[in-house]
Design an enzyme around this catalytic site. Structure first.
Site, PDB file in Angstrom:
ATOM      1  N   HIS A 110       0.990  -1.394   0.049  1.00  8.39           N
ATOM      2  CA  HIS A 110       0.203   0.405   0.438  1.00  8.39           C
ATOM      3  C   HIS A 110       0.938   0.852  -0.101  1.00  8.39           C
ATOM      4  O   HIS A 110       2.150   1.068   0.619  1.00  8.39           O
ATOM      5  CB  HIS A 110      -1.439   0.024   0.943  1.00  8.39           C
ATOM      6  CG  HIS A 110      -1.725  -1.302   0.938  1.00  8.39           C
ATOM      7  ND1 HIS A 110      -2.927  -1.375   0.601  1.00  8.39           N
ATOM      8  CD2 HIS A 110      -1.780  -1.883   2.284  1.00  8.39           C
ATOM      9  CE1 HIS A 110      -3.746  -2.382   0.755  1.00  8.39           C
ATOM     10  NE2 HIS A 110      -3.401  -2.857   1.715  1.00  8.39           N
ATOM     11  N   THR A 173      14.682  -7.954   6.994  1.00  4.79           N
ATOM     12  CA  THR A 173      14.702  -6.682   6.092  1.00  4.79           C
ATOM     13  C   THR A 173      16.191  -6.592   5.405  1.00  4.79           C
ATOM     14  O   THR A 173      16.023  -5.762   4.867  1.00  4.79           O
ATOM     15  CB  THR A 173      14.612  -5.027   6.969  1.00  4.79           C
ATOM     16  OG1 THR A 173      15.880  -6.114   8.374  1.00  4.79           O
ATOM     17  CG2 THR A 173      13.075  -5.712   7.613  1.00  4.79           C
TER      18      THR A 173
END
Length: 198
Positions: A110, A173
């Site tokens: 998003h 990450t």
């Protein structure tokens, strides 16, 4: 009884999508979709999700309408309730084990700005996924013989090196070196595998 047993092994969702003329995936020889597996190919091109020979998928594979490609090598396993969502490219090598409830994303999914996020969600509700969108996409690569533990999350731009192990529940990450174990949130190097563990 034999017919009922065969029906239970069929992925009805896949059959219905294909009958409706929707894009799904390319299944190579010996590859299987578990009856509860889900393919959501908003790209409209079955060649954008490729499942290699002898691989088994129990989870969900999804591409966005504006982009995305999933390539799974041979003899891979995607566990139940695992989700691979691509807006760029997610590539699994050969013999990759993805345990259950794993999430792999190559984008933010998003927009960061609240107004843009609302516009995207409204578009999805009213018309389907947008054909043009920027979600800070960055490909994910999981090399041969890697193992992703249950409940782990692999985020955009990450490469898991050959033989790398991601511990259960880890949030990755950064790149995972070959033949090493990472764990934690965010995931950190725990140790390298010895020569006899490879």
């Amino acid at each position: 009884m034999r017919l009922i047993s065969k029906i239970r092994r069929i992925n009805v969702d896949l059959v219905l999508q294909r009958l409706a003329g929707r894009a799904t995936c390319e299944l190579h020889s010996g590859a299987t979709l578990h009856p509860r597996a889900r393919i959501r190919n908003a790209r409209g091109d079955s060649g954008k999700i490729v499942i290699g020979p002898n691989s088994q998928v129990l989870g969900d594979l999804s591409t966005f309408a504006h982009g995305g490609e999933i390539r799974i090598g041979e003899w891979c396993y995607i566990g139940e309730a695992s989700r691979i969502w691509s807006a760029a490219l997610i590539e699994l090598g050969d013999r990759v084990l993805v345990s259950h409830s794993v999430n792999i994303f190559d984008s933010l999914t998003h927009p960061l700005h609240a107004a843009a996020r609302h516009a995207q969600v409204k578009q999805i509700f009213e018309h389907g996924h947008p054909q043009t969108l920027v979600l800070d996409e960055n490909p994910v690569k999981i090399r041969d013989d890697a193992w992703i533990g249950a409940g782990a999350m692999i985020l955009r731009g990450v490469t898991v090196g050959e033989g790398g192990i991601v511990a259960a529940g880890a949030v990755v990450t950064r790149d995972v070196p070959a033949y090493s174990i990472v764990a934690g949130n965010p995931a950190v190097l725990v140790r390298e595998l010895s020569a006899d563990e490879r």
